[in-house]
Motif scaffolding. Sequence first.
Motif, PDB file in Angstrom:
ATOM      1  N   SER A  68       0.844  -1.222   0.078  1.00 49.38           N
ATOM      2  CA  SER A  68       0.048  -0.064   0.039  1.00 49.38           C
ATOM      3  C   SER A  68       0.950   1.513  -0.024  1.00 49.38           C
ATOM      4  N   LEU A 257      -1.875   0.899   7.765  1.00 47.90           N
ATOM      5  CA  LEU A 257      -3.577   0.604   7.664  1.00 47.90           C
ATOM      6  C   LEU A 257      -3.462  -0.659   6.937  1.00 47.90           C
ATOM      7  N   THR A 259      -4.508  -3.559   4.664  1.00 46.30           N
ATOM      8  CA  THR A 259      -5.278  -3.957   3.533  1.00 46.30           C
ATOM      9  C   THR A 259      -6.153  -5.214   3.763  1.00 46.30           C
ATOM     10  N   ASP A 282      -4.807  -3.490  -4.799  1.00 43.30           N
ATOM     11  CA  ASP A 282      -4.099  -3.842  -3.607  1.00 43.30           C
ATOM     12  C   ASP A 282      -4.593  -4.837  -3.144  1.00 43.30           C
TER      13      ASP A 282
HETATM   14 MG   LIG Z   1      -1.957  -3.033   2.490  1.00 45.51          MG
END
Ligand SMILES: [Mg+2]
Length: 438
Positions: A68, A257, A259, A282
Motif C-alpha cells: 500500500s 492501515l 489492507t 492492492d
Molecule cells: Mg496494504
Amino acid sequence: MNDSCDWPPPPPKDETSAEKALRLEREESAKKKSEEIDAAIEQDRVEREKRGSQRKVLLLGQSQSGKSTLLKSFQLLYAPLAFRAEAEAWRAVIYLNLVHSINILLEVVEIANIRTSRAIRQLQIRLSPLKHVLATLTQSLSSDSVRARQSADNPDIDVWRARRASGISLHSSAWRSLAKVSEPGNVSQYEVDNARNIIVACHDDILALWANEDVHKCLQDQRVALDGQASYFLAEAHRIACSDYFPTDDDILRARLETFGIEEHCIVSETVDYGQEWVWYDVEGSRSSRVWVPYFDDVQTVMFVCSLANFDLDVGDDGMNNFTECLRLWKGICENRLLAESVFFLFLNKSDLLDDKLKSGVFFGSYVEGFGHRSNDCHTVSQFYKDNFFVVHRDFSPKPRLLQMHVICAIDTLAMADIFDQTRHAILASSMERMYTL
Ligand SMILES: [Mg+2]
Ligand SMILES: Nc1nc2c(ncn2[C@@H]2O[C@H](COP(=O)(O)OP(=O)(O)OP(=O)(O)O)[C@@H](O)[C@H]2O)c(=O)[nH]1
C-alpha cells in the motif's frame, strides 16, 4: 438512389393533413430511437477504448511488505492533487497511529512492574485518556464488518511482550468509510475532533513520555523494538499533537492501515502521460494471497513487494523463516499460468530498515541458509535476494518474460520517482510489443 434518400420515405400521394401529422410524429420518434442507439454504440466504443488503454497493476506480497505504501508513493508522484485531496481523511488514521504508539509505551511501563519514578506515574495518569481515544478512534474507523485488531480495553500481553511492537492493524476498507467523516454532523467527525482535543491537551506529556530515559530502559529490558512507523509518529508528536496540525505527505506515507481483501484504486496521471489511467489492485497480504490470482487474468503488470527487513522473523506455526516463506510465495506467483503474459516487477523494499538492522549487528547468515560467510552489508544481502528470486523466476515461469528487480525504500519518494520512471517505460514498451504481436 443513395441511402440518404431512403429515409424518411417519400410521403404517400393524397395524404390527408391528419395522416401527415401522424407520419411526421412516427418519423420523429424513429429518428430519436435511432439517435439513442447511435449514442449507446458510441459510448460503448469509448468505454472499450478506455478500458483498453488502462494500465492494470496487481500488487502482491506478504503483509507489511509495503504494497500500500508503494501505491501511495506512486499516487503522490503521478497524481499529487488527488493524493493531497485525501490528506484530511488520513488525519484520524495518523492520530490512531500516534495514540497506538503511546499506548505501547504506557503498557510496557505498566507491565515492567518496576518502581517507576513519580514523574512516570504522573504521566501514566495524565495520559490515560488516550486509551479512550484509541478505543473510540478504532471504533469510528471500523465498519461493522471489519474487526479492528487492537482494543484498548483488552491489550494482548503477548503483543507487548513480542520482540517487535507491530503497528496498528486497522483494515483500510474501514478507512474508505472515513471519507464520510468530513461530512458535518457525522458522529465520527465528532470523535475525530474529540481525539484531536485530547491529543493536543496531552502534547507536553506525550513529549515528556517519549523523552523519558526510564521508558526507553523498559523497552530495552522487555526487548520491545518499536517498528519504524511507531518511532516516526512518536518523534513527530511535537507537530502532530498541535491544534493546527495538517497531515503532510510523509505522515500519509508512513500511516499504517492493513489492507483487507482486494482494493481497486484508479489513478489518473496528472504529471507525465497526462490523463493516463492506472488501475491498481492492492491485495491483502497474507500467505494465501495466491487465491486471488484467478481474478486478475487480465492484468498486464504484476508488482511483487518483499520486505528486506523481516528476514529474522518466523512466519506462521511451522516456524518457516520469512525469507524462505517469501520465496515460496514468489514461486507460486511465477508459476501461475494465468499470469504468464504479465510483466513482472520485484520490489525488494525497506532497504533503509535492512541497513539499520545489519548495522545494529544482526547477522543475515544466522537466519538464512546458504548465505554463508558473505559480507553482512545491505548491498550483499540485497544481491543475495535478487539472485534467489531471479533463479526462481527463471526456473518456474511457464515461459520467458520480462522481470525487473529494484531494491527500494518505498517512503523515499525522491528515489521512487526514478524507479517508477523505469517501470513505466518497461510497461509501455511491453504493451507496444504486445500490440504488434497481436
Ligand atoms: Mg496494504
Ligand atoms: N522504514 C520504512 N517503512 C516502510 C517502507 N515501506 C513501507 N513502510 C512502512 O511499513 C508499514 C507497512 O506498510 P504497508 O504498505 O501498509 O504494507 P502492506 O504490504 O500494504 O501490508 P498489508 O496491507 O497488511 O498487506 C507502514 O507503516 C509503512 O509506512 C520502507 O521502505 N521503509
